[in-house]
Design an enzyme around this catalytic site. Sequence first.
Site, PDB file in Angstrom:
ATOM      1  N   HIS A 193      12.796   5.616  -2.200  1.00  0.00           N
ATOM      2  CA  HIS A 193      11.653   5.587  -3.110  1.00  0.00           C
ATOM      3  C   HIS A 193      10.593   6.587  -2.661  1.00  0.00           C
ATOM      4  O   HIS A 193      10.557   6.976  -1.495  1.00  0.00           O
ATOM      5  CB  HIS A 193      11.059   4.182  -3.163  1.00  0.00           C
ATOM      6  CG  HIS A 193      11.885   3.236  -3.965  1.00  0.00           C
ATOM      7  ND1 HIS A 193      12.177   3.457  -5.283  1.00  0.00           N
ATOM      8  CD2 HIS A 193      12.496   2.071  -3.632  1.00  0.00           C
ATOM      9  CE1 HIS A 193      12.915   2.466  -5.734  1.00  0.00           C
ATOM     10  NE2 HIS A 193      13.137   1.616  -4.747  1.00  0.00           N
ATOM     11  N   LYS A 634       3.108  -6.304  -9.915  1.00  0.00           N
ATOM     12  CA  LYS A 634       2.238  -5.502 -10.779  1.00  0.00           C
ATOM     13  C   LYS A 634       2.016  -6.206 -12.115  1.00  0.00           C
ATOM     14  O   LYS A 634       0.965  -6.088 -12.730  1.00  0.00           O
ATOM     15  CB  LYS A 634       2.854  -4.116 -11.007  1.00  0.00           C
ATOM     16  CG  LYS A 634       1.932  -3.164 -11.773  1.00  0.00           C
ATOM     17  CD  LYS A 634       2.417  -1.740 -11.693  1.00  0.00           C
ATOM     18  CE  LYS A 634       3.591  -1.513 -12.613  1.00  0.00           C
ATOM     19  NZ  LYS A 634       3.160  -1.417 -14.042  1.00  0.00           N
TER      20      LYS A 634
END
EC number: 4.1.1.31
Length: 985
Positions: A193, A634
Amino acid sequence: MTQSAARRASSRATPARKTPPAPASQTPAPSPGGTAGTALGPTSRRSSGSAAAKDQPLKEDIRFLGRLLGDVLREQEGAAAFETVETIRQTAVRFRRDGDRQAEQELDRLLKTLSRDQTTSVVRAFSYFSHLANIAEDQHHNRRRRVHALAGSSPQPGSLLRALLSAADEGLSGDALRRFFDAALIVPVLTAHPTEVQRKSILDAQREIARLLAERDAPLTVRERERNVTLLRAHVTKLWQTRMLRTTRLMVADEIENALSYYQTTFLREIPALYRELEEDVATVFPRRGARGEPAPLPAFFQMGSWIGGDRDGNPFVTAQTLRHAAQRQASVILTWYLDEIHALGAELSMSTLLVDVSADLLALAERSPDHSEHRADEPYRRALIGVYARLAATCRELTGEDAGRHAVGPAPAYTRAEELRADLQIVIDSLAAHHGEALADARLASLARAIDVFGFHLASIDLRQVSDVHEATVAELLRVAGVEGAYAALSEADKRTLLLRELQQPRLLTLPFHTYSETTASELDIFRAAREVRARYGSRIVRNYIISHTETLSDLLEVMLLQKEAGMFRHGTNGSGGAGLDVMVIPLFETIEDLRNAPQIMGELLALPGFDAVLAAQGNEQEVMLGYSDSNKDGGFLTSNWELYKTELALVELFERKGVRLRLFHGRGGTVGRGGGPTYQAILSQPPGTVNGQIRLTEQGEIISSKFANPEIGRRNLETIVAATLEATLLPTRNRPKGLEEFEAAMQALSDHAFSAYRHLVYETPGFKDYFFATTPITEIADLNLGSRPASRKLMDRKQRRIEDLRAIPWGFSWGQCRLLLPGWFGFGSAVQRWLDEAGSAKAKAARLATLKRMHKQWPFFANLLSNMDMVLSKADLNVASRYAQLCEDRKLRNAVFSRISAEFTLTEQVLGAITGQSERLADNPLLARSIKNRFPYLDPLNHLQVELLKRFRSGKAGSNDARVRRGIHLSINGIAAGLRNSG
């Protein structure tokens, strides 16, 4: 039994020397230019007593490395640069200590006067010091473990021996333990990532500094000490003169090489060593009758996985070719390592038949060797290994196209499977064991044999991953072109399922060989074909899993089964072709709060599909499910994300137990607490009862890979904690079933509802919050930084179109860490607790609810781990520093509205956390971590202040604001802050 096991564990430790502590008057000065020196004698120090005494060697190392960096700074940039760094550090300390507004004004004036070049030098100095301090801290962890072992202390929590002793104390039998290992599967999965902020060149230099620093704990002569200092100074100079940032964005091939470097430094040696130690500990704690304490070999239950080269979610640069390249490079690394080890064994095993007998099988293996030298006629082990080397060299050439580093003596047939190589080595092992050579077999040879069991010819399993929308579009095009269905995407979910199930039973393919498909569809089909190709080439373990991001319906899973069928990797079980089966397991990834809530229903529908029981049987009656920590956080905030994950896991366990299928959970944990990060040991132990069950996969992401595995000894410890925690969570599950669990879960549900409301109201319902976030964090600059091969956002981040919903969870968390709010790791908890207490009504009822929360903290590992992680996040956050970032929002009304809410929630969260835990100070129950974080502030805070100034310049639009040096300074500060926090995304 316990004492003998502990004694034997202690005997394996490396002795350390005792040296007098530094004078008490020496206080730590953790700064790049720290002038407080430390004696350059052996720094092997056994400390006991107070925490300060235990930390003295760490303080000495930090001062020593800081002095070296200060010397290099003076030498390379001049005395004025050194003095500037010191002034900034001291002023930042004053600002931190008491929020001194005069210090803030002084900082502003000082930072504004710095030229672009001066700013870059200062940022580099503080950034490199954060890296050096991390090295010193890692070395101190290693040192303390050796001190504990030398002192004969009880095994540490998270150690294999501690886990086994706990199991024995609970009455577990040796047979039950062996059944656990027979069915176990533990797989850390390396990912790439865009949080990997360090260049490989920097990592390599840091590894050498770490090695030299560790060398100082051994007895050294005066000349050796001088040489050690000279080499350390050279490597610090090398760091200063090496570009910290990449000039171009990483390619997938670069990410592959970065990951492979950890195998060469850590995994290839430490994983076999981990097995060896575990086998020894099992033999000690759970002795077998008639075994005379000899360790029994364990199955290869601990393996490695990777997403690098197979993860296409949001990364258009991952293609069929990158998958082939990843597989080829992995094979090259492991085969090269095998060849080197076989060559070394050939030099070591020099036994002569004139002195010792060998087995008939060993003689036969030697006779098959292309080595017919008369000089080695009486050395069958060497001749046998020369033959093994020749076959392995042929294998390397066939699988990778590369020649072995040393030429084989003669031609030999390649191995077709790793098991053939393993069988040849077993002949050598058995012959040695039968002829008084057990000690010889137990060294390099045993480790190599274990490595072959674990790594095969593939090194690590590469997961494939793609977002479900892409699969839908691909299948829709295949169906349309084949004339089966012209508007697949518009069908209802029920009609999609009916169509897909019908197509899975059709013997014919949808793909037309002479049709030109769209670029996306052609690329997706190529990936599946490449997967089949590499499985045939390197073995079936190279690609075993297919992850479907954003799984929302059952058809999302059926689409991937159909695409496997198009590549010849699905057997439908008709026409006498045998039972149905998938070559690659289809694994849903549930990410958002809504998806987590729907997961049990979707998996129930999958398990109930007609004929799917045959697919399960081909998979060993196992099915994996992946849970996403990042997007759920999130989406719903820290508390709700953790609670919804908990409930989903329990519901899945109940479903799978009812269906008689084994569930394996794959945890998509990130580096930050907001993305499921935190100590792995506690995270696994806090999983709901029955959810681990001997099998677990978990991601190791971004630069967390570096902090965990760049140092082999630290890496070994991190691997050990994964195994120990899995063992304890499986064999001692009652620890996570406290009395009053139903009451605790009801309280958590209420807290989650309130926290969800608070979080959603701030992030998604507050007018202008999006603009505040983009203004007060370096999110746009992070997107511009050459961190990884994958874009930071799923959509272009123009001011009008951008939305929080479209931003990837990783840069979302990264940005909040940079501005020192770390909001995803705590927001909503304070108001949730306060609201729940207020709902009780009377003071007595409130007190009763607070007492419940206190019991939850003491008795429920899930809740205790949640609060512990939040405590750590709050200790790294800083409202004073964050207030300076808030000034970057030019809309004063918006700035005051949002930051005041965040500040109030932060203060409330600290208050309620203290009320529950009974601790007014952050990390009071983890003083080692508290001191570690505190030691970082003197060089971390200046980086934040510098970053704010650089962001002001960059965004001002004034002449020179877009200068490359300003951009470089911002990127350097991002790197340094990530290192100082020891996590990024």
